[in-house]
Scaffold this active site. Structure first.
Site, short mmCIF file in Angstrom:
data_model
loop_
_atom_site.label_atom_id
_atom_site.label_comp_id
_atom_site.label_asym_id
_atom_site.label_seq_id
_atom_site.Cartn_x
_atom_site.Cartn_y
_atom_site.Cartn_z
NE ARG A 74 2.81 -12.27 -7.73
CZ ARG A 74 2.31 -11.29 -7.00
NH1 ARG A 74 1.47 -11.55 -6.03
NH2 ARG A 74 2.64 -10.04 -7.24
NE ARG A 100 -2.68 -9.00 -7.19
CZ ARG A 100 -2.87 -9.87 -6.22
NH1 ARG A 100 -1.85 -10.36 -5.56
NH2 ARG A 100 -4.08 -10.24 -5.89
CG ASN A 116 2.31 2.58 -9.74
OD1 ASN A 116 1.11 2.88 -9.78
ND2 ASN A 116 2.80 1.73 -8.85
CG HIS A 118 3.05 5.93 -3.68
ND1 HIS A 118 2.34 4.92 -3.07
CD2 HIS A 118 3.81 6.49 -2.69
CE1 HIS A 118 2.65 4.87 -1.79
NE2 HIS A 118 3.54 5.81 -1.54
CG ASP A 150 12.49 0.87 -9.53
OD1 ASP A 150 11.53 0.51 -8.81
OD2 ASP A 150 13.40 1.61 -9.11
N GLY A 152 11.43 -2.11 -7.47
CA GLY A 152 11.14 -1.83 -6.06
C GLY A 152 9.68 -1.44 -5.82
CG ASP A 154 5.05 2.82 -4.16
OD1 ASP A 154 4.53 2.60 -5.27
OD2 ASP A 154 4.50 2.53 -3.08
C1 GRF Z 1 -4.78 5.91 -6.02
O1 GRF Z 1 -4.63 6.81 -4.94
C2 GRF Z 1 -3.48 5.22 -6.32
O2 GRF Z 1 -2.37 6.03 -6.18
C3 GRF Z 1 -3.48 4.14 -5.27
O3 GRF Z 1 -4.79 3.66 -5.27
C4 GRF Z 1 -5.66 4.73 -5.63
C5 GRF Z 1 -6.50 4.24 -6.78
O4 GRF Z 1 -7.66 5.00 -6.92
N1 GRF Z 1 -2.49 3.14 -5.55
P1 GRF Z 1 -8.66 4.77 -8.14
O5 GRF Z 1 -8.92 3.26 -8.25
O6 GRF Z 1 -8.01 5.30 -9.37
O7 GRF Z 1 -9.89 5.51 -7.75
#
Ligand code: GRF
Length: 221
Positions: A74, A100, A116, A118, A150, A152, A154
């Site tokens: 990794r 990842r 990112n 979520h 960061d 962690g 999310d």
């Molecule tokens: C999104 O809901 C994102 O938050 C999550 O995976 C989804 C990705 O969707 N981690 P896409 O590939 O942009 O359609």
């Protein structure tokens, strides 16, 4: 405190993806308008053959693919990811469905300027199954969270959140699709705002437009 300055020209970003790429597509569509102020310099993925890469290629954007299994461990993969992203000199890195975790080498270089998204309202339901876990818990409102990455899962400082209702007849899939509609709008709005106005991260608070702007060369004696 991390300060990401405002850029005078279109701000170069790199987007990392793993899946269907609808969030990426929303950014591609927004970036077609020069007023958005963002240029997608490259799209990177941890796997080939995904629709997100096809979307990037159709838009004429540079792509790179780094499968974890191509590397001895990794740490080597993480270092290669940092190198590939760094080659495009982005002001911001956007993880748009990138499945990842960013490792130490990547964070050493891009910590504070990696965003990112979520599909849950942090700090609830972190991890890979935000919509499923929200549904199982029985919440009536969930949503999406844009945050500064960061180390962690999310857990980073929150840039923005959007609330989405849970319907009685939802499945994890229907709920996720409803979340993604709001998630895409939030992502586009805030990537545009942060890329053009800059921002600071002060502890857990993300403060838009508060980074020191680079001095205008004509103002330097
Ligand atoms: C999104 O809901 C994102 O938050 C999550 O995976 C989804 C990705 O969707 N981690 P896409 O590939 O942009 O359609």
């Amino acid at each position: 405190m991390v300060a990401v300055p405002r850029k005078p020209d279109a701000t170069p970003i790199v987007v990392l993806v793993s899946g269907s790429g609808t969030n990426l597509q929303a950014l591609i569509d927004a970036a077609a308008d020069p007023a958005f102020g963002v240029r997608i310099a490259a799209v990177g993925a941890d796997r080939d053959g995904i629709e997100a890469l096809a979307r990037a290629r159709r838009a004429g954007i540079d792509t790179f693919v780094l499968p974890v299994t191509d590397f001895p461990d990794r740490a080597a993969w993480d270092a290669a990811l940092a190198e590939c992203v760094g080659a495009h000199d982005p002001a911001l890195v956007v993880l748009a469905g990138f499945m990842r975790l960013a490792g130490p080498a990547f964070l050493a270089r891009f910590g504070g300027r990696t965003l990112n998204t979520h599909p849950a309202l942090s700090p609830s339901f972190p991890g890979m199954h935000g919509p499923r876990d929200a549904l199982a818990y029985g919440v009536k409102i969930t949503g999406a969270t844009l945050f500064v990455v960061d180390e962690g899962v999310d857990t980073g400082p929150i840039v923005a959140q959007v609330a989405v209702p849970v319907h009685d007849d939802d499945t994890a899939e229907t709920l996720h699709e409803r979340i993604k509609i709001s998630e895409r709008a939030m992502l586009v709005e805030w990537v545009g705002r942060l890329a053009t106005a800059g921002y600071s991260v002060d502890g857990r608070r993300v403060v838009p437009g508060s980074a020191p702007h680079p001095p205008d060369p004509k103002d330097i004696p």
